[in-house]
Design an enzyme around this catalytic site. Structure first.
Site, PDB file in Angstrom:
ATOM      1  N   GLY A  89     -44.555   5.805  33.961  1.00 44.27           N
ATOM      2  CA  GLY A  89     -43.990   7.093  34.401  1.00 44.27           C
ATOM      3  C   GLY A  89     -44.587   7.487  35.736  1.00 44.27           C
TER       4      GLY A  89
ATOM      5  N   ARG B 144     -37.375   4.666  36.669  1.00 47.07           N
ATOM      6  CA  ARG B 144     -36.783   5.008  37.975  1.00 47.07           C
ATOM      7  C   ARG B 144     -37.312   4.066  39.029  1.00 47.07           C
ATOM      8  NH1 ARG B 144     -37.751  11.116  39.821  1.00 47.07           N
ATOM      9  NH2 ARG B 144     -39.140  11.532  38.085  1.00 47.07           N
TER      10      ARG B 144
ATOM     11  N   TYR C  59     -39.933  19.469  22.149  1.00 44.44           N
ATOM     12  CA  TYR C  59     -40.999  18.957  23.014  1.00 44.44           C
ATOM     13  C   TYR C  59     -42.377  19.275  22.410  1.00 44.44           C
ATOM     14  CZ  TYR C  59     -43.855  18.738  27.342  1.00 44.44           C
ATOM     15  OH  TYR C  59     -44.813  18.480  28.284  1.00 44.44           O
TER      16      TYR C  59
ATOM     17  N   GLY D  75     -43.012  10.055  38.421  1.00 47.28           N
ATOM     18  CA  GLY D  75     -42.815  11.453  38.055  1.00 47.28           C
ATOM     19  C   GLY D  75     -43.764  12.402  38.768  1.00 47.28           C
ATOM     20  N   GLN D  76     -43.684  13.684  38.375  1.00 43.06           N
ATOM     21  CA  GLN D  76     -44.465  14.722  39.072  1.00 43.06           C
ATOM     22  C   GLN D  76     -45.962  14.413  39.043  1.00 43.06           C
ATOM     23  OE1 GLN D  76     -44.590  18.675  37.336  1.00 43.06           O
ATOM     24  NE2 GLN D  76     -45.227  19.609  39.247  1.00 43.06           N
TER      25      GLN D  76
ATOM     26  N   ASP E  52     -39.257  -0.239  31.058  1.00 41.62           N
ATOM     27  CA  ASP E  52     -38.824   0.755  30.086  1.00 41.62           C
ATOM     28  C   ASP E  52     -39.848   0.752  28.951  1.00 41.62           C
ATOM     29  OD1 ASP E  52     -37.658   2.326  28.184  1.00 41.62           O
ATOM     30  OD2 ASP E  52     -35.741   1.250  28.130  1.00 41.62           O
TER      31      ASP E  52
ATOM     32  N   ASP F 213     -42.245   2.440  36.108  1.00 46.71           N
ATOM     33  CA  ASP F 213     -41.316   3.528  35.771  1.00 46.71           C
ATOM     34  C   ASP F 213     -39.953   2.923  35.493  1.00 46.71           C
ATOM     35  OD1 ASP F 213     -39.608   6.083  36.042  1.00 46.71           O
ATOM     36  OD2 ASP F 213     -41.599   6.865  36.485  1.00 46.71           O
TER      37      ASP F 213
ATOM     38  N   LYS G  24     -45.230  16.766  20.953  1.00 47.63           N
ATOM     39  CA  LYS G  24     -46.598  16.740  21.483  1.00 47.63           C
ATOM     40  C   LYS G  24     -47.615  16.928  20.362  1.00 47.63           C
ATOM     41  CE  LYS G  24     -45.939  15.971  25.861  1.00 47.63           C
ATOM     42  NZ  LYS G  24     -46.331  14.686  26.452  1.00 47.63           N
TER      43      LYS G  24
HETATM   44  P1  NAD Z   1     -41.773  13.735  34.922  1.00 49.71           P
HETATM   45  O1  NAD Z   1     -40.519  13.963  34.173  1.00 49.71           O
HETATM   46  O2  NAD Z   1     -41.891  14.254  36.297  1.00 49.71           O
HETATM   47  O3  NAD Z   1     -42.106  12.183  34.954  1.00 49.71           O
HETATM   48  C1  NAD Z   1     -41.908  11.348  33.859  1.00 49.71           C
HETATM   49  C2  NAD Z   1     -41.572   9.964  34.382  1.00 49.71           C
HETATM   50  O4  NAD Z   1     -41.366   9.115  33.257  1.00 49.71           O
HETATM   51  C3  NAD Z   1     -40.291   9.927  35.226  1.00 49.71           C
HETATM   52  O5  NAD Z   1     -40.536   9.337  36.492  1.00 49.71           O
HETATM   53  C4  NAD Z   1     -39.337   9.097  34.392  1.00 49.71           C
HETATM   54  O6  NAD Z   1     -38.456   8.277  35.165  1.00 49.71           O
HETATM   55  C5  NAD Z   1     -40.297   8.246  33.589  1.00 49.71           C
HETATM   56  N1  NAD Z   1     -39.666   7.720  32.358  1.00 49.71           N
HETATM   57  C6  NAD Z   1     -38.786   8.366  31.560  1.00 49.71           C
HETATM   58  N2  NAD Z   1     -38.390   7.537  30.568  1.00 49.71           N
HETATM   59  C7  NAD Z   1     -39.033   6.366  30.771  1.00 49.71           C
HETATM   60  C8  NAD Z   1     -39.019   5.119  30.080  1.00 49.71           C
HETATM   61  N3  NAD Z   1     -38.263   4.920  28.991  1.00 49.71           N
HETATM   62  N4  NAD Z   1     -39.816   4.126  30.543  1.00 49.71           N
HETATM   63  C9  NAD Z   1     -40.584   4.313  31.651  1.00 49.71           C
HETATM   64  N5  NAD Z   1     -40.607   5.461  32.352  1.00 49.71           N
HETATM   65  C10 NAD Z   1     -39.848   6.478  31.910  1.00 49.71           C
HETATM   66  O7  NAD Z   1     -42.953  14.310  33.990  1.00 49.71           O
HETATM   67  P2  NAD Z   1     -44.391  14.819  34.454  1.00 49.71           P
HETATM   68  O8  NAD Z   1     -44.277  16.250  34.746  1.00 49.71           O
HETATM   69  O9  NAD Z   1     -44.972  13.881  35.453  1.00 49.71           O
HETATM   70  O10 NAD Z   1     -45.158  14.708  33.069  1.00 49.71           O
HETATM   71  C11 NAD Z   1     -45.934  13.588  32.704  1.00 49.71           C
HETATM   72  C12 NAD Z   1     -46.550  13.856  31.354  1.00 49.71           C
HETATM   73  O11 NAD Z   1     -47.341  15.055  31.405  1.00 49.71           O
HETATM   74  C13 NAD Z   1     -45.534  14.090  30.231  1.00 49.71           C
HETATM   75  O12 NAD Z   1     -46.055  13.578  29.024  1.00 49.71           O
HETATM   76  C14 NAD Z   1     -45.453  15.590  30.133  1.00 49.71           C
HETATM   77  O13 NAD Z   1     -45.075  16.005  28.857  1.00 49.71           O
HETATM   78  C15 NAD Z   1     -46.895  15.974  30.421  1.00 49.71           C
HETATM   79  N6  NAD Z   1     -47.019  17.343  30.895  1.00 49.71           N
HETATM   80  C16 NAD Z   1     -46.515  17.717  32.104  1.00 49.71           C
HETATM   81  C17 NAD Z   1     -46.638  19.025  32.522  1.00 49.71           C
HETATM   82  C18 NAD Z   1     -46.100  19.491  33.856  1.00 49.71           C
HETATM   83  O14 NAD Z   1     -46.125  20.700  34.140  1.00 49.71           O
HETATM   84  N7  NAD Z   1     -45.628  18.591  34.709  1.00 49.71           N
HETATM   85  C19 NAD Z   1     -47.279  19.967  31.708  1.00 49.71           C
HETATM   86  C20 NAD Z   1     -47.746  19.561  30.455  1.00 49.71           C
HETATM   87  C21 NAD Z   1     -47.637  18.235  30.079  1.00 49.71           C
HETATM   88  N1  SER Z   2     -44.602  22.142  32.310  1.00 46.79           N
HETATM   89  C1  SER Z   2     -44.238  21.710  30.996  1.00 46.79           C
HETATM   90  C2  SER Z   2     -42.912  22.230  30.613  1.00 46.79           C
HETATM   91  O1  SER Z   2     -42.571  23.312  31.050  1.00 46.79           O
HETATM   92  C3  SER Z   2     -45.275  22.143  29.987  1.00 46.79           C
HETATM   93  O2  SER Z   2     -45.531  21.068  29.173  1.00 46.79           O
HETATM   94  O3  SER Z   2     -42.242  21.603  29.858  1.00 46.79           O
END
Ligand code: NAD
Ligand code: SER
Length: 335
Positions: A25, A53, A159, A28-29, A69, A51, A163
């Site tokens: 992943g 993507r 979600y 992602g962000q 994947d 990823d 978690k």
């Molecule tokens: P995001 O959606 O920006 O990135 C997730 C990445 O996973 C994407 O690039 C997507 O293409 C990739 N992905 C999706 N399905 C896939 C697959 N089958 N195989 C491989 N890659 C795949 O999410 P994020 O914000 O970077 O979050 C990362 C983790 O942190 C997640 O578990 C999320 O729940 C957790 N989290 C994020 C936040 C936040 O505010 N960003 C807050 C709490 C928890």
């Molecule tokens: N930033 C995340 C969301 O809003 C918290 O896990 O889903």
């Protein structure tokens, strides 16, 4: 004669050289910034970004990338063996807002990806696994203010349910099989390098871009909706500090509470106005309001402080100043 210092240096080098990290992943962000940070510590070639993507442009040319994947367990297993992986950071997930639109997909990806990684970690005796949880584990019956580490946890989003279940799978694999899996309950994360991926806290990123481009923003949350938030540099540092902490210091094997700051759309708008006086905010709450209302407003992360020394650095004014500085000056945001 070989000196003790040389042996120590060599030992240290071998420890570092043996770490081979797979980030799942990575586009992602969080993945983009975490991959960059891990590469600066462990060496570019020792951190494999992956990823579904395409590779994020900020990662291009900085180290290895594989298209993967995580739901395909055999392919994941092959990559782990082929790349001599010793640690996995699993970031692939469907976040809260997107999850409510497709609950089955969110449950399936969020659960199966974790089980695939934990199984492979056990079979291949990986050194460590990182998997993030979220403040979304908490529900309407959890305390709203300073929500403690251990409390009533009854999530109402798919979600949050995924978690919370995931936290207990981590705990189970640690106690039953000795898999050293570590986890943080991230608040909403605010970043300027990569876009958020479908969460309820995404407004706190969008608002900066809209303020710069249009001097106005329509918030999908009400003006007094307080949520726990964190600036990305704090989140990346927390992740790395937790992963580098000695295993015997960690008393929580589900997931640690983590806090940075807490604010409402009205408060962040006021802070933005200090930089852009013409900025205006409107409020048009949508389905994400119910999700936000089910979460705590602030988090007690004192257990993280006690166990592995966590302390956040950024508050709302410092983060706002830094966000605007980077959005205005960093090359990748030039129009
Ligand atoms: P995001 O959606 O920006 O990135 C997730 C990445 O996973 C994407 O690039 C997507 O293409 C990739 N992905 C999706 N399905 C896939 C697959 N089958 N195989 C491989 N890659 C795949 O999410 P994020 O914000 O970077 O979050 C990362 C983790 O942190 C997640 O578990 C999320 O729940 C957790 N989290 C994020 C936040 C936040 O505010 N960003 C807050 C709490 C928890
Ligand atoms: N930033 C995340 C969301 O809003 C918290 O896990 O889903």
């Amino acid at each position: 004669m070989i000196s003790f210092e040389f042996l120590l240096l060599n030992f240290h080098f071998n420890i570092m050289a043996k770490d081979r990290i797979l980030v799942i992943g990575a586009s992602g962000q969080i993945g983009v910034e975490l991959t960059i940070a891990l590469r600066s510590i462990y060496g570019n070639n020792n951190v494999i970004a992956s990823d579904l993507r395409e590779e994020n442009e900020l990662l291009r040319g900085t180290g290895p990338y594989v298209s993967l994947d995580v739901m395909n367990k055999e392919m994941l297993h092959v990559q782990v063996i082929r790349q001599n992986v010793t640690q996995i950071y699993l970031l692939a997930a469907i976040l809260s807002a997107t999850g409510e639109k497709n609950p089955n997909l969110a449950w399936s990806l969020n659960m199966q990806s974790l089980l695939n990684v934990l199984d492979i970690a056990r079979e291949e005796k990986l050194d460590k696994v990182y998997w993030p949880s979220s403040i979304a584990v908490f529900g309407p019956t959890s305390p709203k203010k300073n929500c403690p580490q251990q409390t009533i946890i009854e999530p109402t989003t798919v979600y949050g349910i995924s978690k919370y279940a995931g936290e207990f799978w981590c705990n189970y694999f640690y106690h039953r099989y000795g898999v050293d899996v570590r986890s943080l309950r991230y608040p909403g994360l605010i970043s300027y390098k990569s876009a958020p991926g479908g969460g309820t806290t995404d407004y706190a990123v969008e608002i900066f871009h809209e303020a710069l481009e249009h001097q106005q923003y329509t918030s999908f949350l009400k003006k007094d909706t307080y949520l726990p938030m964190m600036y990305m540099p704090d989140a990346i540092r927390a992740t790395i500090e937790l992963m580098q902490a000695p295993a015997d210091k960690l008393s929580i094997r589900t997931s640690y509470n983590l806090a940075g700051m807490s604010f409402s759309p009205e408060e962040i708008a006021t802070e933005i106005k200090a930089h852009i006086p013409s900025f205006k905010i409107n409020y048009k709450p949508d389905y994400r309001q119910a999700i936000a209302d089910s979460w705590p407003q602030s988090i007690d992360d004192s257990q993280s402080g006690k166990d592995w020394g966590w302390k956040p650095e950024y508050d709302l004014p410092v983060m706002t100043k830094d966000m605007f500085y980077h959005l205005k000056h960093d090359k990748q945001f030039e129009k």
